[in-house]
Design a protein around this motif. Structure first.
Motif, PDB file in Angstrom:
ATOM      1  N   GLN A  45       0.843  -1.193   0.000  1.00  0.00           N
ATOM      2  CA  GLN A  45       0.000   0.000   0.000  1.00  0.00           C
ATOM      3  C   GLN A  45       0.876   1.239   0.000  1.00  0.00           C
ATOM      4  N   ARG A  46       0.620   2.154  -0.941  1.00  0.00           N
ATOM      5  CA  ARG A  46       1.403   3.382  -1.026  1.00  0.00           C
ATOM      6  C   ARG A  46       0.974   4.345   0.079  1.00  0.00           C
ATOM      7  N   GLU A  47       1.934   5.119   0.554  1.00  0.00           N
ATOM      8  CA  GLU A  47       1.697   6.081   1.623  1.00  0.00           C
ATOM      9  C   GLU A  47       0.926   7.278   1.087  1.00  0.00           C
ATOM     10  N   ASN A  48      -0.051   7.726   1.848  1.00  0.00           N
ATOM     11  CA  ASN A  48      -0.832   8.902   1.465  1.00  0.00           C
ATOM     12  C   ASN A  48      -0.154  10.146   2.030  1.00  0.00           C
ATOM     13  N   CYS A  49       0.487  10.914   1.151  1.00  0.00           N
ATOM     14  CA  CYS A  49       1.221  12.104   1.599  1.00  0.00           C
ATOM     15  C   CYS A  49       0.286  13.238   2.017  1.00  0.00           C
ATOM     16  N   TYR A  98       8.573  19.631   4.806  1.00  0.00           N
ATOM     17  CA  TYR A  98       9.756  18.792   4.623  1.00  0.00           C
ATOM     18  C   TYR A  98       9.350  17.311   4.607  1.00  0.00           C
ATOM     19  N   ASP A  99       8.521  16.914   5.561  1.00  0.00           N
ATOM     20  CA  ASP A  99       8.084  15.518   5.630  1.00  0.00           C
ATOM     21  C   ASP A  99       7.209  15.147   4.437  1.00  0.00           C
ATOM     22  N   LEU A 100       6.437  16.113   3.928  1.00  0.00           N
ATOM     23  CA  LEU A 100       5.606  15.855   2.755  1.00  0.00           C
ATOM     24  C   LEU A 100       6.478  15.512   1.552  1.00  0.00           C
ATOM     25  N   ILE A 101       7.538  16.290   1.339  1.00  0.00           N
ATOM     26  CA  ILE A 101       8.434  16.018   0.217  1.00  0.00           C
ATOM     27  C   ILE A 101       9.140  14.682   0.413  1.00  0.00           C
ATOM     28  N   ALA A 102       9.542  14.387   1.652  1.00  0.00           N
ATOM     29  CA  ALA A 102      10.171  13.102   1.940  1.00  0.00           C
ATOM     30  C   ALA A 102       9.207  11.955   1.654  1.00  0.00           C
ATOM     31  N   ARG A 106       9.605   8.814  -1.074  1.00  0.00           N
ATOM     32  CA  ARG A 106       9.508   7.388  -0.736  1.00  0.00           C
ATOM     33  C   ARG A 106       8.511   6.659  -1.625  1.00  0.00           C
ATOM     34  N   GLY A 107       7.890   7.380  -2.551  1.00  0.00           N
ATOM     35  CA  GLY A 107       6.934   6.748  -3.450  1.00  0.00           C
ATOM     36  C   GLY A 107       5.492   6.967  -3.063  1.00  0.00           C
ATOM     37  N   GLY A 108       5.246   7.850  -2.077  1.00  0.00           N
ATOM     38  CA  GLY A 108       3.872   8.147  -1.682  1.00  0.00           C
ATOM     39  C   GLY A 108       3.148   8.955  -2.740  1.00  0.00           C
ATOM     40  N   PHE A 109       1.852   9.133  -2.554  1.00  0.00           N
ATOM     41  CA  PHE A 109       1.064   9.871  -3.534  1.00  0.00           C
ATOM     42  C   PHE A 109       0.416  11.080  -2.886  1.00  0.00           C
TER      43      PHE A 109
END
Length: 213
Positions: A45-49, A98-102, A106-109
């Motif tokens: 499951q991809r991370e929801n940014c 910063y965490d959003l860009i990280a 990581r492959g989040g959307f």
């Protein structure tokens, strides 16, 4: 204040190690488990940014960050961070952005608009005088963007150095500041990245926290 919705599609190579930004650890690639033709593999499951909340208050305490590649140091809120980009720019970000860009690295959307002061070098291969260089850049932008692009320039002194304050844009004018740093002998631009309306007071707020090395 209107903010452009930006779909952030970052690759893990977005980040580079630097004294300013700790390198982000790349997560190990997932490998497909063995399965028979009658059983479907389970997809990670991809991370929801978009889970990252935008509301964050800057710390009242500040820290000083040396940016030797620009010949300056800057004071930023203690809970803010700097990010070195692949093109050499440095962004100043609150911890949530910063965490959003990280997350996207990581492959989040997901994505949204960002407000970030930036610092970058301006190429000057012909060693043009500062004002002439800025005029040349603005003419090139107008040619590229079209007749709706507007800009104005005026001299502005910072830390005893003569610089150029530029206000430019299409729908609204946004300020940025150009100066030649003696220690590195190069032109540096200081501005704010945001598809939103802001005035000179915000760029001056950034400038007042900058000193020359």
């Amino acid at each position: 204040m209107r903010t452009r919705f930006v779909l952030l599609l970052f690759l893990p190579s977005l980040f580079v190690s630097s004294p300013v930004l700790p390198a982000l650890t790349k997560e190990p690639k997932a490998t497909a488990a063995s399965f028979s033709p009658t059983i479907s593999p389970i997809l990670a499951q991809r991370e929801n940014c978009l889970d990252y909340d935008r509301n964050v208050k800057p710390s009242t305490q500040k820290k000083t960050v040396d940016l030797k590649q620009f010949g300056i140091q800057i004071k930023i809120p203690k809970n803010f961070r700097t990010m070195l980009r692949n093109n050499g720019e440095v962004w100043i970000l609150n911890p949530v952005d910063y965490d959003l860009i990280a997350c996207t690295a990581r492959g989040g959307f997901g994505g949204r608009g960002l407000y970030h002061p930036y610092i970058r070098r301006i190429p000057n291969p012909n060693n043009l005088p500062l004002r002439r260089l800025v005029i040349q850049r603005e003419r090139a932008k107008k040619f590229k963007v079209g007749k709706w692009y507007r800009s104005s320039m005026k001299p502005y002194q910072f830390s005893g150095l003569d610089g150029v304050l530029v206000e430019s844009g299409v729908r609204s004018l946004r300020p940025s500041y150009f100066m030649k740093i003696p220690k590195i002998g190069q032109v540096v631009e200081i501005g704010i990245g945001c598809d939103c309306e802001f005035d000179n007071t915000q760029i001056f707020e950034v400038l007042k926290n900058i000193t020359l090395l």
